[in-house]
Design an enzyme around this catalytic site. Sequence first.
Site, PDB file in Angstrom:
ATOM      1  N   ASP A 192     -14.024  -9.032 -22.872  1.00 50.74           N
ATOM      2  CA  ASP A 192     -13.539  -8.537 -21.585  1.00 50.74           C
ATOM      3  C   ASP A 192     -12.076  -8.964 -21.486  1.00 50.74           C
ATOM      4  OD1 ASP A 192     -12.685  -8.259 -18.992  1.00 50.74           O
ATOM      5  OD2 ASP A 192     -14.296  -9.443 -18.093  1.00 50.74           O
ATOM      6  N   HIS A 200     -16.839 -12.837 -15.332  1.00 47.94           N
ATOM      7  CA  HIS A 200     -16.839 -11.963 -14.155  1.00 47.94           C
ATOM      8  C   HIS A 200     -18.220 -11.299 -14.078  1.00 47.94           C
ATOM      9  CE1 HIS A 200     -15.688  -8.376 -11.792  1.00 47.94           C
ATOM     10  NE2 HIS A 200     -14.566  -9.012 -11.471  1.00 47.94           N
ATOM     11  N   GLN A 209      -8.000  -9.430 -18.134  1.00 47.55           N
ATOM     12  CA  GLN A 209      -6.956 -10.359 -17.691  1.00 47.55           C
ATOM     13  C   GLN A 209      -5.953 -10.689 -18.794  1.00 47.55           C
ATOM     14  OE1 GLN A 209      -6.552 -11.055 -14.635  1.00 47.55           O
ATOM     15  NE2 GLN A 209      -8.541 -10.503 -13.761  1.00 47.55           N
ATOM     16  N   LYS A 268      -4.840  -3.066 -13.680  1.00 47.55           N
ATOM     17  CA  LYS A 268      -4.374  -4.457 -13.757  1.00 47.55           C
ATOM     18  C   LYS A 268      -3.123  -4.571 -14.626  1.00 47.55           C
ATOM     19  CE  LYS A 268      -8.990  -6.543 -13.329  1.00 47.55           C
ATOM     20  NZ  LYS A 268      -9.103  -6.891 -11.925  1.00 47.55           N
ATOM     21  N   CYS A 276     -15.713 -12.502  -7.747  1.00 42.10           N
ATOM     22  CA  CYS A 276     -16.747 -11.929  -8.623  1.00 42.10           C
ATOM     23  C   CYS A 276     -17.179 -12.900  -9.714  1.00 42.10           C
ATOM     24  CB  CYS A 276     -16.311 -10.601  -9.241  1.00 42.10           C
ATOM     25  SG  CYS A 276     -16.035  -9.322  -8.022  1.00 42.10           S
TER      26      CYS A 276
END
Lengths: 430, 132
Positions: A210, A133, A213, A236, A376
């Site tokens: 990261d 991202h 997700q 999220k 993104c």
Amino acid sequence: MSAAKTVDQSALLPESLRDDFPILSRDILEGHPLVFLDNAASTQRPRQVIDAISNVYEHDYANVHRGIHTLSERSTELYELAREKVRAFVGAKHAREVIFTPGTTASINLVARSWGGANLQPGDEILTTVMEHHSNLVPWQQIAAETGAVLRHVPITEDGRLDMAAFDQLLSERTKLVAVCSISNTLGTINPIDEITSKAHAAGALVLVDAAQSVPHMPVDVLKSDVDFLAFSGHKMLGPSGVGILYGKESLLDAMPPFLGGGSMINEVRLDSFTPAELPAKFEAGTPPIAPAIGMSAAIDYLNHIGLEAIHRHEQVLTQLAYDALSQIEGLRILGPAPKHRAGLVSFAFERIHAHEFAQVLNDQFGVAVRAGHHCTQPLHALLGISASTRASFYFYNQPENVDCLLEGISAVQSMFAPQGRRRRRKHNS
Amino acid sequence: MPSEEELYQEHVLDHYEDPFHRGTLESATHAHEDKNPLCGDVVRIELKLNDEGKIENLYFTGDGCVISQASASMLLEELYGKTVDDLKDFSAADMLTLYGPRLTPNRQKCCLLSWKVLQSAVHSPLAEGGES
């Protein structure tokens, strides 16, 4: 064609969970209840989280770590309880290793600026990947430009997984940090984080994950995976926007200089100098996201009640269903790997029809919310040779019938935009 | 919110499938290209201006959604043979009116891409190629 009928019901979570989410029963158009398939961008909130937020404002709100008065004590207690919930949720050793930030982007920027600014030398390498991202690319580009460090990128295989042979080649004693997503927000690929951390550590590099997700969708254990830094967002995972987490190993966070300066992050201030506070306050300058953190705490309770394993299993069923059905559609290209290597999202592109048309018609005619664009991940889209894609991303409150709606919508779009030998009315003879 | 029937009216789909002057212009004197960073729609316009500031000819190439490409076709058809002054007077609101269906703010950006490109193109002479 109903894909939903062929599903293994035992792997699914009960549909009644949807009743906890007020927005899911709203009509998006007249007669079209919302089919929300844009969860990778942000999820919806259950009543329990909405209530937790209004409760804190109605009963317990004041600024934290400041007052002697009752409300400040109450909100401080709830805020610190939220930190403890997050600690347990990701398996960290100490609550002081959990920093509240405005979100994943802010968490990554904190590490890039603070750790990167203090540690990167000209010629040092930061190893990231082509599937990141923008939030895990741009901060590294910025700090590399400032420090003279070099940015390198792990490529992907033909089927959209990290090329681990190339990773092995790129990793060297020059590598100071590996910055990688645990799940690609575009390809859905689940990356081998344990393997990455073990190889990176053997080479003397740190690893920032990261996890925006993955934390909402499957169990994460920072100790077991030996992750150095982990970044993710509340919004999220059923929580409010405006709150995110940076987890960092205590020894690393301790050695890092403060990032933002201001109130809370200090021990003592004189007119021309200051001494920083201990963790975690050292990295929480200013009034923190108090109510969002408390809302996130309620979201964690909710997720724990269902169980992350069960959520992952449920999403695997939906993903397999969508993947199998989409694979049958001529001219449709699924981005990313087979279902066994992917999490709960499927992005696709058509040769002839732009992603905007899918998103527009799916919304206007079927009440289905999907993402259209580059999500993104512009470099990844460029690499794949496309300018945009359509993404359907699932959460535990989606059901197989939602996948059917998606498929029905796709087929409507296909016929709507099929070439029909149309002729525009001529204004000029040219 | 506009329904898809309104959004994708017949004349829009006609322009999408049978565009006015999609291609390149060998005798072009001016050209400009831009993209919509949100979604990756891209439009390039090449045009031939004469000494009196008349747009003698113009062509577009591009890639993107129906709205971005159909609106480019409509715009070029509208401004074909007009002058730079006519173009200056042709506002964003005129472009949206020419397009027809009511658009949400995000889709207006798709519709206005070619309009922005053309406004810049008349001020972007090519280094070589067409005679001045």
